[in-house]
Write a protein that holds these residues in place. Structure first.
Motif, PDB file in Angstrom:
ATOM      1  N   ARG A  33      40.111  56.519  52.513  1.00  0.00           N
ATOM      2  CA  ARG A  33      41.547  56.780  52.627  1.00  0.00           C
ATOM      3  C   ARG A  33      41.927  58.181  52.172  1.00  0.00           C
ATOM      4  O   ARG A  33      41.451  58.667  51.159  1.00  0.00           O
ATOM      5  N   ILE A  34      42.855  58.821  52.898  1.00  0.00           N
ATOM      6  CA  ILE A  34      43.538  60.023  52.414  1.00  0.00           C
ATOM      7  C   ILE A  34      44.925  59.624  51.939  1.00  0.00           C
ATOM      8  O   ILE A  34      45.391  60.071  50.907  1.00  0.00           O
ATOM      9  N   VAL A  35      45.600  58.762  52.703  1.00  0.00           N
ATOM     10  CA  VAL A  35      46.913  58.253  52.308  1.00  0.00           C
ATOM     11  C   VAL A  35      46.840  56.736  52.196  1.00  0.00           C
ATOM     12  O   VAL A  35      45.968  56.093  52.772  1.00  0.00           O
ATOM     13  N   ARG A  36      47.769  56.211  51.444  1.00  0.00           N
ATOM     14  CA  ARG A  36      47.803  54.774  51.187  1.00  0.00           C
ATOM     15  C   ARG A  36      49.138  54.237  51.698  1.00  0.00           C
ATOM     16  O   ARG A  36      50.174  54.866  51.482  1.00  0.00           O
ATOM     17  N   PRO A  37      49.152  53.088  52.390  1.00  0.00           N
ATOM     18  CA  PRO A  37      50.433  52.495  52.792  1.00  0.00           C
ATOM     19  C   PRO A  37      51.090  51.778  51.615  1.00  0.00           C
ATOM     20  O   PRO A  37      50.474  50.923  50.988  1.00  0.00           O
ATOM     21  N   VAL A  38      52.313  52.161  51.312  1.00  0.00           N
ATOM     22  CA  VAL A  38      53.053  51.530  50.211  1.00  0.00           C
ATOM     23  C   VAL A  38      54.246  50.806  50.815  1.00  0.00           C
ATOM     24  O   VAL A  38      55.047  51.406  51.545  1.00  0.00           O
ATOM     25  N   ILE A  39      54.347  49.500  50.525  1.00  0.00           N
ATOM     26  CA  ILE A  39      55.382  48.682  51.162  1.00  0.00           C
ATOM     27  C   ILE A  39      56.597  48.559  50.248  1.00  0.00           C
ATOM     28  O   ILE A  39      56.466  48.465  49.027  1.00  0.00           O
ATOM     29  N   ASP A  40      57.763  48.595  50.876  1.00  0.00           N
ATOM     30  CA  ASP A  40      59.024  48.365  50.170  1.00  0.00           C
ATOM     31  C   ASP A  40      59.430  46.918  50.437  1.00  0.00           C
ATOM     32  O   ASP A  40      59.829  46.579  51.553  1.00  0.00           O
ATOM     33  N   PHE A  74      39.586  47.472  51.352  1.00  0.00           N
ATOM     34  CA  PHE A  74      39.083  47.658  52.714  1.00  0.00           C
ATOM     35  C   PHE A  74      40.005  48.475  53.597  1.00  0.00           C
ATOM     36  O   PHE A  74      39.670  48.756  54.741  1.00  0.00           O
ATOM     37  N   CYS A  75      41.176  48.846  53.090  1.00  0.00           N
ATOM     38  CA  CYS A  75      42.085  49.691  53.873  1.00  0.00           C
ATOM     39  C   CYS A  75      41.467  51.079  54.004  1.00  0.00           C
ATOM     40  O   CYS A  75      41.016  51.658  53.030  1.00  0.00           O
ATOM     41  N   LYS A  76      41.442  51.589  55.259  1.00  0.00           N
ATOM     42  CA  LYS A  76      40.836  52.891  55.511  1.00  0.00           C
ATOM     43  C   LYS A  76      41.888  53.974  55.720  1.00  0.00           C
ATOM     44  O   LYS A  76      41.564  55.100  56.077  1.00  0.00           O
ATOM     45  N   GLY A  77      43.142  53.635  55.535  1.00  0.00           N
ATOM     46  CA  GLY A  77      44.195  54.641  55.666  1.00  0.00           C
ATOM     47  C   GLY A  77      44.431  55.098  57.090  1.00  0.00           C
ATOM     48  O   GLY A  77      44.753  56.253  57.315  1.00  0.00           O
ATOM     49  N   CYS A  78      44.289  54.188  58.071  1.00  0.00           N
ATOM     50  CA  CYS A  78      44.462  54.574  59.469  1.00  0.00           C
ATOM     51  C   CYS A  78      45.930  54.724  59.840  1.00  0.00           C
ATOM     52  O   CYS A  78      46.249  55.298  60.869  1.00  0.00           O
TER      53      CYS A  78
END
Lengths: 109, 212
Positions: A33-40, A74-78
């Protein structure tokens, strides 16, 4: 003569990984990952679009908390979930803003 | 056998593959123009053709002929270059580095902040950061399978140029004039040369002299 396999490269007999399991610890890819998804969670409507669009099934629904859960191993930051979210509840945050959340590996996977 | 300086470039597959290859190849090529013996090659151990996977490029520079040609990985890298800064969080990039080695990171964050992510930073002789994405944010994303080999921009364009300028100044192994002959984006290289930030750590037994 038996072939000597290093301990970190060993796989089960026949190279068959134990299945079925929900999480396969042999294939942790959090360091992609370069970025991470952050949920609101306030904005989220529980429409399950992220659940359906994630190629690695990293989004799941937590019934007890009534919110979506993200699997950081397992998140790859896609960023597919970020683009697909109809209410823009998920945003991309650089991974370096966080202290943790990545497994530090000795070798690239 | 003379000392062989090993350079390992860490990058991410496909999205920054070409830039890292340019860093390794152009730096070695500039050293060759000064009469040094060089080797430079790609990812022999890693699988680079997956988007965002961590992968490596290698370069070796020596004053005498290099006699380690069948070894495809740098076991003891003197210089480690990080093209994408998040890699230091997920990989032990300093593995095998001798005491007093150099780490060059492409980032706009402060050096102290980056050192928090490196638990084994005590082997470092110096760390240098350059904001290559801020100077020249161009990356060659190529899904055709050619890995940027047919790219019209040429060798050393995009984020490779500021990183090469920073490496040139901090390592002092190649001259800036020779580097300018090899790469296409000379203006970005000059900015990287001027804007690199260096922090040295005292290593009494180290044989390295980083920074000019």
């Amino acid at each position: 003569m038996p072939i000597k396999v290093p301990k970190d490269r060993e796989v089960p007999f026949g190279a068959i990984t134990p299945a079925p399991v929900k999480q396969q610890e042999l294939f942790i890819t959090s360091n992609w990952r370069i970025v991470r998804p952050v949920i609101d969670h306030e904005k989220c409507t529980r429409c399950f679009t992220c659940y359906a669009s994630c190629p690695d099934s990293c989004w799941s629904y937590n019934e007890k908390e009534d919110q979506m859960e993200w699997n950081w191993r397992f998140c790859k930051g896609c960023q597919i979930c970020i683009h697909e979210c109809p209410v823009d509840a998920i945003s991309a945050v650089p991974e370096l803003d966080f202290e943790d959340g990545v497994v530090r590996l000795e070798k690239p996977f | 056998m003379a000392k062989v300086t090993e350079i390992t470039v860490w990058t991410r597959g496909v999205v920054m593959d070409k830039e890292a290859r340019d860093v390794a190849n152009a730096f070695a090529q500039a050293a060759k123009m000064e009469g040094k013996f060089i080797q430079a090659f790609d990812n022999y151990e890693d699988l680079p053709d997956r988007v965002l996977v961590t992968t490596r490029k290698y370069a070796r520079i020596s004053d005498e002929e290099i006699e380690m040609k069948y070894l495809y990985t740098n076991g003891h890298p003197d210089v480690v270059v990080i093209v994408e800064p998040t890699i230091i969080k997920g990989i032990n990039v300093l593995k095998g580095m001798p005491e007093g080695g150099l780490l060059v990171v492409n980032t706009n964050r402060p050096i102290d902040y980056m050192l928090k992510f490196i638990p084994n930073a005590d082997v470092l002789g110096a760390i240098a950061t350059v904001d290559a994405d801020g100077i020249s944010g161009i990356r060659t994303v190529d899904f055709s399978g050619s890995e940027g080999g047919v790219d019209a921009a040429g060798v050393g364009a995009g984020i490779a140029a500021p990183i090469l300028g920073a490496m040139c100044r901090v390592t002092g192994m190649v001259k800036k004039e020779n580097l300018a002959k090899v790469i296409s984006d000379v203006a970005s290289m000059e900015r990287g040369y001027n804007e690199v930030k260096l922090q040295k750590f005292r290593k009494p037994r180290s044989e390295y002299f980083w920074g000019s």
